[in-house]
Design a protein around this motif. Structure first.
Motif, PDB file in Angstrom:
ATOM      1  N   ASN A 252    -129.462 -45.312 -36.857  1.00 54.44           N
ATOM      2  CA  ASN A 252    -128.387 -46.292 -36.741  1.00 54.44           C
ATOM      3  C   ASN A 252    -128.646 -47.237 -35.560  1.00 54.44           C
ATOM      4  O   ASN A 252    -128.428 -48.452 -35.664  1.00 54.44           O
ATOM      5  CB  ASN A 252    -127.062 -45.559 -36.554  1.00 54.44           C
ATOM      6  CG  ASN A 252    -125.868 -46.491 -36.566  1.00 54.44           C
ATOM      7  OD1 ASN A 252    -125.481 -47.009 -37.604  1.00 54.44           O
ATOM      8  ND2 ASN A 252    -125.289 -46.723 -35.395  1.00 54.44           N
ATOM      9  N   HIS A 253    -129.129 -46.686 -34.452  1.00 50.44           N
ATOM     10  CA  HIS A 253    -129.470 -47.524 -33.294  1.00 50.44           C
ATOM     11  C   HIS A 253    -130.610 -48.478 -33.641  1.00 50.44           C
ATOM     12  O   HIS A 253    -130.556 -49.665 -33.288  1.00 50.44           O
ATOM     13  CB  HIS A 253    -129.862 -46.642 -32.110  1.00 50.44           C
ATOM     14  CG  HIS A 253    -130.390 -47.402 -30.938  1.00 50.44           C
ATOM     15  ND1 HIS A 253    -129.655 -48.352 -30.255  1.00 50.44           N
ATOM     16  CD2 HIS A 253    -131.619 -47.385 -30.335  1.00 50.44           C
ATOM     17  CE1 HIS A 253    -130.382 -48.877 -29.285  1.00 50.44           C
ATOM     18  NE2 HIS A 253    -131.575 -48.303 -29.311  1.00 50.44           N
ATOM     19  N   PHE A 254    -131.628 -48.002 -34.342  1.00 47.95           N
ATOM     20  CA  PHE A 254    -132.741 -48.875 -34.716  1.00 47.95           C
ATOM     21  C   PHE A 254    -132.257 -50.031 -35.601  1.00 47.95           C
ATOM     22  O   PHE A 254    -132.751 -51.155 -35.493  1.00 47.95           O
ATOM     23  CB  PHE A 254    -133.823 -48.076 -35.432  1.00 47.95           C
ATOM     24  CG  PHE A 254    -134.645 -47.190 -34.527  1.00 47.95           C
ATOM     25  CD1 PHE A 254    -134.574 -47.300 -33.148  1.00 47.95           C
ATOM     26  CD2 PHE A 254    -135.506 -46.238 -35.066  1.00 47.95           C
ATOM     27  CE1 PHE A 254    -135.336 -46.486 -32.318  1.00 47.95           C
ATOM     28  CE2 PHE A 254    -136.277 -45.430 -34.246  1.00 47.95           C
ATOM     29  CZ  PHE A 254    -136.191 -45.544 -32.865  1.00 47.95           C
ATOM     30  N   ASN A 255    -131.301 -49.778 -36.462  1.00 46.63           N
ATOM     31  CA  ASN A 255    -130.755 -50.867 -37.289  1.00 46.63           C
ATOM     32  C   ASN A 255    -130.096 -51.945 -36.440  1.00 46.63           C
ATOM     33  O   ASN A 255    -130.085 -53.128 -36.811  1.00 46.63           O
ATOM     34  CB  ASN A 255    -129.728 -50.310 -38.277  1.00 46.63           C
ATOM     35  CG  ASN A 255    -130.368 -49.589 -39.443  1.00 46.63           C
ATOM     36  OD1 ASN A 255    -131.513 -49.838 -39.794  1.00 46.63           O
ATOM     37  ND2 ASN A 255    -129.618 -48.681 -40.056  1.00 46.63           N
ATOM     38  N   VAL A 263    -127.492 -61.605 -37.778  1.00 49.09           N
ATOM     39  CA  VAL A 263    -128.263 -60.422 -38.147  1.00 49.09           C
ATOM     40  C   VAL A 263    -129.621 -60.821 -38.711  1.00 49.09           C
ATOM     41  O   VAL A 263    -129.727 -61.680 -39.588  1.00 49.09           O
ATOM     42  CB  VAL A 263    -127.492 -59.592 -39.186  1.00 49.09           C
ATOM     43  CG1 VAL A 263    -128.283 -58.351 -39.578  1.00 49.09           C
ATOM     44  CG2 VAL A 263    -126.119 -59.194 -38.634  1.00 49.09           C
ATOM     45  N   ASP A 264    -130.691 -60.187 -38.183  1.00 46.03           N
ATOM     46  CA  ASP A 264    -132.051 -60.429 -38.673  1.00 46.03           C
ATOM     47  C   ASP A 264    -132.801 -59.098 -38.668  1.00 46.03           C
ATOM     48  O   ASP A 264    -133.234 -58.616 -37.623  1.00 46.03           O
ATOM     49  CB  ASP A 264    -132.767 -61.452 -37.791  1.00 46.03           C
ATOM     50  CG  ASP A 264    -134.139 -61.841 -38.336  1.00 46.03           C
ATOM     51  OD1 ASP A 264    -134.583 -61.217 -39.327  1.00 46.03           O
ATOM     52  OD2 ASP A 264    -134.776 -62.741 -37.761  1.00 46.03           O
ATOM     53  N   TYR A 265    -132.955 -58.514 -39.852  1.00 42.63           N
ATOM     54  CA  TYR A 265    -133.578 -57.196 -39.935  1.00 42.63           C
ATOM     55  C   TYR A 265    -135.097 -57.230 -39.780  1.00 42.63           C
ATOM     56  O   TYR A 265    -135.751 -56.185 -39.832  1.00 42.63           O
ATOM     57  CB  TYR A 265    -133.171 -56.506 -41.239  1.00 42.63           C
ATOM     58  CG  TYR A 265    -131.724 -56.057 -41.193  1.00 42.63           C
ATOM     59  CD1 TYR A 265    -131.327 -55.047 -40.329  1.00 42.63           C
ATOM     60  CD2 TYR A 265    -130.757 -56.669 -41.985  1.00 42.63           C
ATOM     61  CE1 TYR A 265    -130.001 -54.658 -40.246  1.00 42.63           C
ATOM     62  CE2 TYR A 265    -129.429 -56.278 -41.915  1.00 42.63           C
ATOM     63  CZ  TYR A 265    -129.060 -55.267 -41.041  1.00 42.63           C
ATOM     64  OH  TYR A 265    -127.750 -54.887 -40.964  1.00 42.63           O
ATOM     65  N   LYS A 266    -135.646 -58.398 -39.561  1.00 42.46           N
ATOM     66  CA  LYS A 266    -137.062 -58.464 -39.189  1.00 42.46           C
ATOM     67  C   LYS A 266    -137.295 -57.811 -37.832  1.00 42.46           C
ATOM     68  O   LYS A 266    -138.427 -57.465 -37.492  1.00 42.46           O
ATOM     69  CB  LYS A 266    -137.531 -59.921 -39.157  1.00 42.46           C
ATOM     70  CG  LYS A 266    -137.571 -60.602 -40.519  1.00 42.46           C
ATOM     71  CD  LYS A 266    -138.013 -62.045 -40.395  1.00 42.46           C
ATOM     72  CE  LYS A 266    -138.003 -62.733 -41.756  1.00 42.46           C
ATOM     73  NZ  LYS A 266    -138.388 -64.179 -41.656  1.00 42.46           N
ATOM     74  N   HIS A 267    -136.220 -57.659 -37.059  1.00 43.00           N
ATOM     75  CA  HIS A 267    -136.339 -57.057 -35.732  1.00 43.00           C
ATOM     76  C   HIS A 267    -136.243 -55.534 -35.756  1.00 43.00           C
ATOM     77  O   HIS A 267    -136.282 -54.896 -34.710  1.00 43.00           O
ATOM     78  CB  HIS A 267    -135.264 -57.621 -34.805  1.00 43.00           C
ATOM     79  CG  HIS A 267    -135.396 -59.088 -34.538  1.00 43.00           C
ATOM     80  ND1 HIS A 267    -136.565 -59.664 -34.103  1.00 43.00           N
ATOM     81  CD2 HIS A 267    -134.503 -60.111 -34.671  1.00 43.00           C
ATOM     82  CE1 HIS A 267    -136.388 -60.970 -33.957  1.00 43.00           C
ATOM     83  NE2 HIS A 267    -135.149 -61.265 -34.309  1.00 43.00           N
ATOM     84  N   TYR A 268    -136.079 -54.955 -36.941  1.00 45.13           N
ATOM     85  CA  TYR A 268    -136.110 -53.493 -37.036  1.00 45.13           C
ATOM     86  C   TYR A 268    -137.434 -53.011 -36.461  1.00 45.13           C
ATOM     87  O   TYR A 268    -138.494 -53.536 -36.778  1.00 45.13           O
ATOM     88  CB  TYR A 268    -135.976 -53.068 -38.504  1.00 45.13           C
ATOM     89  CG  TYR A 268    -135.891 -51.576 -38.720  1.00 45.13           C
ATOM     90  CD1 TYR A 268    -134.699 -50.892 -38.528  1.00 45.13           C
ATOM     91  CD2 TYR A 268    -137.013 -50.858 -39.115  1.00 45.13           C
ATOM     92  CE1 TYR A 268    -134.611 -49.530 -38.739  1.00 45.13           C
ATOM     93  CE2 TYR A 268    -136.942 -49.483 -39.327  1.00 45.13           C
ATOM     94  CZ  TYR A 268    -135.737 -48.826 -39.134  1.00 45.13           C
ATOM     95  OH  TYR A 268    -135.654 -47.462 -39.330  1.00 45.13           O
ATOM     96  N   PRO A 269    -137.421 -52.015 -35.559  1.00 50.11           N
ATOM     97  CA  PRO A 269    -138.649 -51.649 -34.835  1.00 50.11           C
ATOM     98  C   PRO A 269    -139.744 -51.106 -35.747  1.00 50.11           C
ATOM     99  O   PRO A 269    -139.470 -50.346 -36.679  1.00 50.11           O
ATOM    100  CB  PRO A 269    -138.167 -50.583 -33.845  1.00 50.11           C
ATOM    101  CG  PRO A 269    -136.904 -50.045 -34.431  1.00 50.11           C
ATOM    102  CD  PRO A 269    -136.260 -51.199 -35.146  1.00 50.11           C
ATOM    103  N   ASP A 270    -140.973 -51.514 -35.451  1.00 52.72           N
ATOM    104  CA  ASP A 270    -142.103 -51.049 -36.257  1.00 52.72           C
ATOM    105  C   ASP A 270    -142.488 -49.616 -35.872  1.00 52.72           C
ATOM    106  O   ASP A 270    -141.950 -49.030 -34.936  1.00 52.72           O
ATOM    107  CB  ASP A 270    -143.296 -51.992 -36.131  1.00 52.72           C
ATOM    108  CG  ASP A 270    -143.825 -52.126 -34.701  1.00 52.72           C
ATOM    109  OD1 ASP A 270    -143.621 -51.194 -33.883  1.00 52.72           O
ATOM    110  OD2 ASP A 270    -144.434 -53.162 -34.393  1.00 52.72           O
TER     111      ASP A 270
END
Length: 400
Positions: A252-255, A263-270
């Motif tokens: 949830n934190h990573f989201n 909101v930009d989910y491209k920033h979800y950590p790799d």
């Protein structure tokens, strides 16, 4: 789960003040509270600062003087949020976390809110939570949270599935505004689709073996306070805190790396970033649990799989939450649009998350994990007409 959160005997008592604060005219009610909490303050000298980042409640700070030193935060519950938040559970979690030096002091509750201590520091933005050394501080602080032991060795259980089942029963199929109804029918998955996904999630994720720990459950950027001078972070806002799967809290934190307003989910950590984060987390978690030995690569790999499977489940959770808020909240925020974002991301992440598998044991032994019961907690929480027969589930397709 409120009855299962044990508040230590040494935790300070929290008084209840019989005051109702009008959310449209907060000052009068806030001053009544200050007369009880800060009787030496002259009402004419009390200054009020309004905070605008929250989308569940209204928050303001009361103080005197030229600088914000001794600040009493007053949080006014949002309209109908008792449908989403167990307020008794929130207070217990607040007190437990304070007793373990993980939360500010809770001064009081009142009829439609609570007052608590202001933490000095900066509420973070998405660009901050991935930077050095902040992300390691966050990981280690969350490890400390999760290591807080349950009372008398009690083995806690997650109420995630029951809570999502309850949320599902509260979502509205109709809104007052025709435009909202059009968006609901065109952009949000149907109740039948959501119902099937809900049961599938419970059946799939319950078997991952993620430990059930005391979680924050809402670790977005603004709920993390960074004190640069002390080199520390603290988490605030415990409305959704409670026993839950360890991997849900982290996923949830990573989201939340994607932000909230834009909101930009491209920033979800790799994966590389996650592995560094998870190792820091596990080092702190094992340290606070008193578990000796270094963190192994296999431990990190297992947690990585669990986290990324629960991360897409968190999209589903907040999608349901946003549909309820769209009906009841008086806060100026596009909750329906937010629900669409979360459900779209859920279906986008699902194929990749489903393909993730836990690393195999070198010497595998028969699994002792029980099979899902004939009637899952999700199914038990739904009204009779929404029960789902056992067997293959249809695949639901996101709406564009």
């Amino acid at each position: 789960m409120a009855n299962y959160i044990h508040v230590p005997d040494e935790a300070p008592a929290v008084p209840k003040i019989d005051v109702t604060v009008d959310e449209s005219d907060c000052r009068a009610g806030a001053l009544q509270l200050m007369r009880e909490l800060r009787p030496s303050w002259k009402p004419s000298e009390v200054k009020i600062k309004f905070f605008t980042d929250g989308i569940t409640n209204k928050l303001l700070g009361c103080y005197i003087g030229a600088v914000m030193q001794d600040v009493v935060l007053v949080r006014i519950y949002g309209n109908k949020t008792e449908l989403l938040v167990d307020r008794e559970n929130e207070v217990k979690s607040f007190r437990v976390l304070h007793a373990h030096r993980c939360a500010p002091r809770l001064y009081c509750t009142f009829n439609n809110g609570l007052c608590y201590e202001f933490l000095q520091g900066t509420a973070l933005e998405p660009e901050h939570i991935r930077s050095q050394p902040v992300f390691r501080l966050i990981a280690r602080q969350l490890g400390k949270y999760h290591a807080i032991h349950a009372h008398n060795g009690w083995i806690p259980q997650s109420d995630l599935w029951l809570k999502m089942g309850k949320y599902f029963t509260l979502i509205s199929q109709y809104y007052k505004e025709p435009e909202q109804n059009d968006r609901l029918s065109m952009e949000v998955p149907s109740p039948q689709c959501l119902r099937k996904e809900l049961v599938w999630l419970q059946q799939s994720l319950s078997l991952l073996g993620s430990p059930v720990v005391l979680c924050h459950n809402d670790l977005l950027c603004k709920n993390i306070i960074y004190n640069r001078r002390e080199g520390s972070v603290k988490f605030i806002d415990y409305e959704y805190a409670g026993y839950n799967y360890q991997a849900f809290d982290i996923g949830n934190h990573f989201n939340e790396f994607a932000g909230l307003n834009e909101v930009d989910y491209k920033h979800y950590p790799d994966q590389d970033f996650q592995l560094l984060w998870l190792r820091s987390y596990l080092e702190a978690y094992k340290e606070h649990k008193g578990q000796g030995g270094p963190v192994t690569d296999r431990e990190v790999e297992i947690l990585y799989v669990q986290v990324n499977k629960f991360a897409f489940a968190s999209h589903f959770f907040w999608g349901l939450w946003a549909l309820i808020q769209a009906k009841f909240s008086t806060i100026d925020f596009d909750f329906l649009g937010y629900a669409v974002l979360r459900f779209n991301q859920y279906f986008k992440m699902k194929p990749e998350a489903t393909e993730l598998n836990l690393p195999e044991l070198k010497n595998p032994t028969p699994s002792s994990s029980p099979l899902p019961p004939a009637l899952s907690p999700i199914q038990a929480a739904l009204p009779p007409h929404t029960m789902i027969a056992e067997g293959p589930l249809e695949v639901c397709v996101e709406k564009s």
